[in-house]
Structures are given as C-alpha cells and as structure tokens.
Design a protein around this motif. Structure first.
Motif, PDB file in Angstrom:
ATOM      1  N   VAL A 399     177.030  -3.430  22.167  1.00  0.00           N
ATOM      2  CA  VAL A 399     178.146  -4.049  22.312  1.00  0.00           C
ATOM      3  C   VAL A 399     179.156  -3.615  23.346  1.00  0.00           C
ATOM      4  CG1 VAL A 399     180.058  -2.879  20.753  1.00  0.00           C
ATOM      5  CG2 VAL A 399     177.742  -2.879  19.432  1.00  0.00           C
ATOM      6  N   GLU A 400     178.645  -3.290  24.032  1.00  0.00           N
ATOM      7  CA  GLU A 400     179.608  -2.882  25.285  1.00  0.00           C
ATOM      8  C   GLU A 400     179.554  -3.800  26.112  1.00  0.00           C
ATOM      9  OE1 GLU A 400     178.610   0.680  26.865  1.00  0.00           O
ATOM     10  OE2 GLU A 400     179.016   2.032  25.546  1.00  0.00           O
ATOM     11  N   HIS A 401     178.617  -5.167  26.435  1.00  0.00           N
ATOM     12  CA  HIS A 401     178.235  -6.485  26.649  1.00  0.00           C
ATOM     13  C   HIS A 401     179.218  -7.207  26.241  1.00  0.00           C
ATOM     14  CE1 HIS A 401     176.502  -9.641  28.833  1.00  0.00           C
ATOM     15  NE2 HIS A 401     176.237 -10.346  27.783  1.00  0.00           N
ATOM     16  N   ALA A 402     178.996  -7.164  24.926  1.00  0.00           N
ATOM     17  CA  ALA A 402     179.890  -8.517  24.361  1.00  0.00           C
ATOM     18  C   ALA A 402     181.051  -7.581  24.095  1.00  0.00           C
ATOM     19  CB  ALA A 402     179.365  -8.336  23.107  1.00  0.00           C
ATOM     20  N   LEU A 403     181.401  -7.009  24.279  1.00  0.00           N
ATOM     21  CA  LEU A 403     183.294  -6.249  24.577  1.00  0.00           C
ATOM     22  C   LEU A 403     183.724  -6.705  26.108  1.00  0.00           C
ATOM     23  CD1 LEU A 403     183.298  -3.421  22.560  1.00  0.00           C
ATOM     24  CD2 LEU A 403     184.069  -5.695  21.673  1.00  0.00           C
ATOM     25  N   ALA A 404     182.570  -6.796  26.972  1.00  0.00           N
ATOM     26  CA  ALA A 404     182.726  -7.251  28.451  1.00  0.00           C
ATOM     27  C   ALA A 404     183.208  -8.861  28.428  1.00  0.00           C
ATOM     28  CB  ALA A 404     182.259  -6.315  29.288  1.00  0.00           C
ATOM     29  N   THR A 405     182.285  -9.412  28.053  1.00  0.00           N
ATOM     30  CA  THR A 405     182.019 -10.896  27.710  1.00  0.00           C
ATOM     31  C   THR A 405     183.269 -11.471  27.553  1.00  0.00           C
ATOM     32  OG1 THR A 405     179.433 -10.538  27.583  1.00  0.00           O
ATOM     33  CG2 THR A 405     180.035 -13.125  27.763  1.00  0.00           C
ATOM     34  N   ALA A 406     183.920 -12.626  28.142  1.00  0.00           N
ATOM     35  CA  ALA A 406     184.951 -13.323  28.089  1.00  0.00           C
ATOM     36  C   ALA A 406     184.627 -14.321  26.641  1.00  0.00           C
ATOM     37  CB  ALA A 406     184.876 -14.497  28.981  1.00  0.00           C
ATOM     38  N   PRO A 407     185.608 -14.126  26.067  1.00  0.00           N
ATOM     39  CA  PRO A 407     185.617 -14.793  24.658  1.00  0.00           C
ATOM     40  C   PRO A 407     184.637 -16.510  24.871  1.00  0.00           C
ATOM     41  CG  PRO A 407     187.703 -14.486  24.568  1.00  0.00           C
ATOM     42  CD  PRO A 407     187.154 -14.128  25.600  1.00  0.00           C
ATOM     43  N   GLY A 408     184.659 -17.428  23.411  1.00  0.00           N
ATOM     44  CA  GLY A 408     183.428 -18.154  24.088  1.00  0.00           C
ATOM     45  C   GLY A 408     182.103 -18.158  23.164  1.00  0.00           C
ATOM     46  N   HIS A 409     181.422 -19.308  23.537  1.00  0.00           N
ATOM     47  CA  HIS A 409     180.006 -19.306  24.022  1.00  0.00           C
ATOM     48  C   HIS A 409     179.306 -18.271  24.077  1.00  0.00           C
ATOM     49  CE1 HIS A 409     176.116 -20.887  22.686  1.00  0.00           C
ATOM     50  NE2 HIS A 409     175.811 -20.605  24.264  1.00  0.00           N
ATOM     51  N   ASP A 410     179.684 -17.694  25.391  1.00  0.00           N
ATOM     52  CA  ASP A 410     178.631 -16.754  25.570  1.00  0.00           C
ATOM     53  C   ASP A 410     179.345 -15.516  25.358  1.00  0.00           C
ATOM     54  OD1 ASP A 410     177.495 -18.595  27.857  1.00  0.00           O
ATOM     55  OD2 ASP A 410     179.127 -17.489  29.464  1.00  0.00           O
ATOM     56  N   ARG A 411     180.494 -14.942  24.707  1.00  0.00           N
ATOM     57  CA  ARG A 411     181.236 -13.781  23.528  1.00  0.00           C
ATOM     58  C   ARG A 411     179.843 -14.006  22.446  1.00  0.00           C
ATOM     59  NH1 ARG A 411     186.447 -11.395  23.165  1.00  0.00           N
ATOM     60  NH2 ARG A 411     185.551  -9.798  24.578  1.00  0.00           N
ATOM     61  N   ASP A 412     179.975 -15.291  22.172  1.00  0.00           N
ATOM     62  CA  ASP A 412     178.902 -15.607  20.504  1.00  0.00           C
ATOM     63  C   ASP A 412     177.693 -15.227  20.501  1.00  0.00           C
ATOM     64  OD1 ASP A 412     181.721 -16.561  19.451  1.00  0.00           O
ATOM     65  OD2 ASP A 412     180.859 -18.580  20.033  1.00  0.00           O
ATOM     66  N   THR A 413     177.420 -15.723  21.710  1.00  0.00           N
ATOM     67  CA  THR A 413     175.312 -15.232  21.833  1.00  0.00           C
ATOM     68  C   THR A 413     175.352 -14.124  21.772  1.00  0.00           C
ATOM     69  OG1 THR A 413     175.235 -17.205  22.935  1.00  0.00           O
ATOM     70  CG2 THR A 413     173.636 -15.328  23.068  1.00  0.00           C
ATOM     71  N   ALA A 414     176.812 -12.989  22.879  1.00  0.00           N
ATOM     72  CA  ALA A 414     176.347 -11.790  22.831  1.00  0.00           C
ATOM     73  C   ALA A 414     176.530 -10.885  21.852  1.00  0.00           C
ATOM     74  CB  ALA A 414     177.185 -10.885  23.660  1.00  0.00           C
ATOM     75  N   LEU A 415     177.674 -11.669  21.018  1.00  0.00           N
ATOM     76  CA  LEU A 415     177.832 -10.243  19.752  1.00  0.00           C
ATOM     77  C   LEU A 415     176.553 -11.009  18.650  1.00  0.00           C
ATOM     78  CD1 LEU A 415     181.740 -11.767  19.801  1.00  0.00           C
ATOM     79  CD2 LEU A 415     180.248  -8.996  19.476  1.00  0.00           C
ATOM     80  N   HIS A 416     176.022 -11.664  18.601  1.00  0.00           N
ATOM     81  CA  HIS A 416     174.766 -12.179  17.711  1.00  0.00           C
ATOM     82  C   HIS A 416     173.751 -11.218  18.256  1.00  0.00           C
ATOM     83  CE1 HIS A 416     171.958 -14.101  15.247  1.00  0.00           C
ATOM     84  NE2 HIS A 416     171.583 -14.801  15.813  1.00  0.00           N
ATOM     85  N   ASP A 417     173.380 -11.101  19.730  1.00  0.00           N
ATOM     86  CA  ASP A 417     171.929 -10.245  20.137  1.00  0.00           C
ATOM     87  C   ASP A 417     172.998  -8.692  19.574  1.00  0.00           C
ATOM     88  OD1 ASP A 417     170.590 -11.940  21.002  1.00  0.00           O
ATOM     89  OD2 ASP A 417     171.717 -11.783  23.259  1.00  0.00           O
ATOM     90  N   ALA A 418     173.868  -8.560  19.830  1.00  0.00           N
ATOM     91  CA  ALA A 418     174.326  -6.952  19.160  1.00  0.00           C
ATOM     92  C   ALA A 418     174.192  -7.353  17.207  1.00  0.00           C
ATOM     93  CB  ALA A 418     176.085  -6.639  19.086  1.00  0.00           C
TER      94      ALA A 418
END
Length: 523
Positions: A399-418
């Motif tokens: 969750v912390e990694h996803a919140l620190a990631t800029a909006p867009g494809h990379d954040r979408d991927t990080a939120l899916h991993d979370a």
C-alpha cells in the motif's frame, strides 16, 4: 439431454409402538382445500455407486428407475447452502440406454475420479399417491405412502443381510409451492404417530438396514482443544478441497456463483500455502500452488468477463438517455457474447481433463500425508498470529509503495498488487479464526474492506480497457462512439475516487491493527 429439477421433500417414518407408517387425512391443514387419490405406482430403481460408496458419502444418489411419470436416470445432488431443508437438485436423463449417461457421470467425476460406478442396491416401492390441492385447484404437494423392499446387489461380508423392508411417508412440494406448507402439515403427521425419518434418502436407509453402514460424510469439525498449528492449517485446506469438489457439478451446469466460489477456494489454498510456509514444506506445496493457479485462471475466463459485462451494463443504465448515442446496448451485448463464446465448452474440457483430476488426487495425497515442518507442532495462537501479521506487513509495504507511485499505469499495477496482498492477509486471518477467535475475525473484515476498495479500482481499470476495445469495434462499424467516451470518463472518475479514499481507509485500519496486535499471542 439432461434436465434439472429442484426437488424439495421430507420423509417420515412411524414412531415407536406406532406400527406401520400411515398417511393421515391432510385436508384439514390450512391452505389444503382438498386431497385427491392418484392411484398406485410401481417403482423399480437400481442405485449406482463406487465400491467404497463415494457418492453416498457425499449425499449424492444416482439411479435408474422405471415406473411413474418421471421414470429415467436420476442424479440427485445436495444444494449448496440450502435455505430450505430437504432441497436437492435432480438431474434427469431418459431411459434411452442401459449404461449410465455420460452427462451424469461427468457431474460426479470429481467424486469418483477414475473409480468405476457399479450397481449397488435395488429398491422397489409400491407408492400410493395423494395430491394436495389449494382452493383454486393448484397443486401444493404430492403425499405418498411407500412400501419399500431394498435388495443389496453387492457385498458379502458378515453382518450383512440381503434385503430390508419398511414403509415410509414422503411429502414432495409441487413446483413453486411455499415450503411453509411443511410446517402446516407437521402437526397432523405427528398426531398420526409419524416422525421425521432418520435417513435422508431411501438409499441411506437401505445401506444401513442391509448392514453396509452409514457412509454419510459429516462436516469437518474445528480442531479440538489442544490441537496444534498444523491441525488448524490442514482443517482450513481440507475445507477448501471439499469446496472445489462439491462445486464441480454446479460449475459444469452453470449454477449461479459456482465457478466464482470454486475459484475462491483455489485462491484460499494458494494463499494458505504461502502464508503457512513454516507449517507446510513449500518444496511440496509450491508445485501444487502452480497447478491451483492454472485452475483459477481457467475458471476465471468466464467469470471475469461476466463481471465486467455486468459492470458496463450497470454504468450504461445510470446514464441519462440523452447521453446514449447509437446502438450502444447492442454493441455491448455483441461484445459480451463474442467474448464468452466457447468459454463454457473450454471450462468443461478443463474439468474433464486428466490434469484437473491429477490435481484433486495430489491435494488428497497432501492431506493424507502432509509435509509438516517444526512449526506445525507449535501452539496455534502464536504460529497463526505470526503468519497473519507477516502477511499484514507485506500488505503495508504494498500500500505504501502504491501511494508513493505517480498516478497512471504504474500506480494501477501497484494498487492491483496491493489488492492481492490484502486478499492473502484476509485468508490468513480466516484460517486463524478458529484458534484466535474474534480478533482474527475482525482482522479479516478489515482486510476485506481494503480488498473491496482496491478491487473496485481494478475493476475500473479493466472496464476502461474493455471500453477502448468496444469503441474501436463501434468506430470500425461506423457507429457513434460518444457514449463509450462518456462511460470511460466516468470510470476514470470512480478510480480517482478510490485512490482518494485509500489513504484515509488505510490510516484507520493501520491504527486498529496496531492496537489489536498487542492482544495477539506472543510470537
């Protein structure tokens, strides 16, 4: 071709010192205006099972019956989580062949595997039939008095007898009738000296009375007091394996939610293997987890598209009529139909395949001879709490990694991993609940709330991808694409809302978990 009928019935037998079971006059019951005599039917049925009674143990009966208006092959399956006692699904096939129809053997293959089915019992019934009618002549139920002779067709061990005889009363609801009718009839039946039958079916009683035993499988109980951590983990896994096997017929028949729940069971097993690597040796469980992932992926082909199509239809229904331009509904329907074409055949092929059956056999072997590690003998509270908090730590990092990631494809991927990490932590808590009680149950609910929010976000990501594809098809056909753009924009807004809500939700849950972690058994 097989047909499915929902059967709701109850059986009654004579109480002690009552004599033979007799059907009383039921016309005095509320809602029963009249009772008609439908005559006598001679029913002759041969029941099939494996030599070790696998179908009977699961509450399943398979028979070939002659006589009566519904003669034919009948497969009776328990209803998952029935809301009405006595409900079963009966799948019928005609008497066109003497061999068991393949459509029926496929539905019990998860139970029988490669073990052959053979004649087990012949049951002949002389059935005196009465029909219960409402004031307007609508059928309410069929009440019958069955004089039964059961003849064993297999087995020659000591203590067995060849035949058994009894009389029973059977009340079967007419299609669409209210199950409350049973409660209306109960006082009259009891007054006549009848009581609910101890056997759930004629076959179960025949097995008992001819000495072949009572093979009914009892629900797995929670590990008893004094059980070790390994006992709790194995009990959780055993429940998931049974869920996969029990849901197999519903998945083949297209029963609502069967495929989804079957997939959830595979995910719970994979999560348990990862969460409890200190209890079960991962050198054994990792290959099984890969096979479970394969099965989950195959099960998800149909389910994921179905959920996505439903989401897009709901979003379309929310739009004002002025924003719907062109044949949008027809285009969406065509996309949904084409994407699902062949998925049912593919699923059936998977469930009929050797790879699936081999997986079921390997899961059974794991439970019979589990690869336990030292922690399996440890106290369940400490061992399971440690696993639960480890998974929570992984979720916190995701969750912390996803919140620190800029909006867009990379954040979408990080939120899916979370989201996947939240699901794993939730399943770890569910497996620990019998040992840890309310604390683990609250933890599971907290993880589910995170999973739900992140799941809605992922659904929006998938919906936008589908909308782009559908819009391209519409554009190629010369259709307006305005409405698909509107829907895309709304999905973007929903995803942004989820991302705004996540920090606050996570802060609240982190505080709750930190406070409750202190009350968990020490590591």
């Amino acid at each position: 071709m097989a047909d499915t009928v929902r059967e709701i019935e109850r059986k009654y037998e004579a109480g002690k010192d009552t004599g033979a079971a007799r059907l009383p006059d039921l016309s005095g019951a509320a809602s029963v205006a009249s009772v008609t005599d439908e005559g006598v039917r001679e029913l002759d049925a041969v029941y099939y099972d494996t030599a070790d009674l696998r179908l009977a143990a699961a509450g399943i009966t398979l028979r070939r019956r002659t006589g009566g208006p519904d003669e034919g092959w009948h497969l009776k399956l328990p209803v998952a989580a029935p809301t009405t006692p006595g409900a079963r699904d009966e799948i019928r096939a005609p008497l066109t062949v003497s061999a068991i129809p393949r459509a029926l053997t496929a539905l019990v293959r998860s139970r029988t595997r490669d073990v052959p089915l053979a004649p087990l019992m012949r049951i002949v019934s002389r059935r005196e039939v009465r029909r219960l009618l409402a004031e307007d002549g609508t059928p309410l139920a069929e009440a019958s008095t069955d004089t039964v002779t059961a003849t064993r067709l297999t087995g020659d061990g000591q203590g067995e007898k060849a035949t058994a005889h009894w009389t029973e009363i059977e009340i079967e609801l007419a299609e669409g009738a209210d199950p409350a009718l049973f409660d209306t009839l109960e006082p009259l039946l009891r007054k006549a000296g009848l009581r609910s039958s101890k056997a759930p079916s004629k076959l179960a009683r025949a097995l008992r009375e001819t000495g072949l035993g009572d093979p009914r499988r009892r629900p797995a109980a929670a590990p008893p007091a004094g059980a070790r951590a390994g006992d709790h983990v194995l009990a959780f896994l055993r429940a998931q394996v049974e869920a996969v096997v029990a849901l197999d017929p519903g998945a083949r028949l297209g029963t609502e939610d069967a495929v989804h729940q079957m997939r959830v069971a595979t995910r719970r097993m994979r999560a348990a293997f990862r969460s409890h690597g200190k209890v079960l040796d991962r050198r054994t469980t990792d290959p099984l987890a890969q096979e479970l992932k394969w099965l989950a992926d195959e099960l998800g082909v149909d389910r994921d598209r179905e959920v996505l199509a439903e989401r897009l239809r709901d979003r379309l229904d929310e739009l004002p009529r002025a924003l719907v331009r062109g044949p949008v509904r027809a285009r969406l329907r065509a996309w949904s139909t084409s994407s699902r074409r062949g998925s049912r055949r593919r699923l059936t092929a998977v469930l009929d395949g050797n790879r699936y059956l081999a997986l079921l056999n390997r899961l059974d072997a794991l439970l019979a001879d589990p690869p336990l590690r030292d922690a399996a003998a440890g106290p369940p509270g400490a061992v399971l709490a440690r696993a639960m908090l480890r998974d929570y730590g992984r979720l916190a990092g995701s969750v912390e990694h996803a919140l620190a990631t800029a909006p867009g494809h990379d954040r979408d991927t990080a939120l899916h991993d979370a989201r996947k990490a939240a699901k794993r932590a939730r399943y770890a808590a569910e497996s620990a609940t019998p040992a840890l009680g309310k604390g683990a149950k609250r933890f599971a609910a907290q993880m589910k709330s995170v999973q739900t929010l992140l799941g809605d976000h992922q659904d929006s990501v998938m919906a936008r991808g589908a909308l782009r594809a559908i819009a391209a098809e519409a554009e190629g056909a010369g259709e307006p694409t305005f409405t698909f753009g509107v829907l895309y924009g709304r999905e973007e807004g929903l995803a942004e809302r989820d991302e705004r809500e996540l920090p606050g939700l996570w802060e609240r849950i982190s505080a709750q978990v930190s406070a409750e972690a202190a009350a968990l058994p020490p590591a």
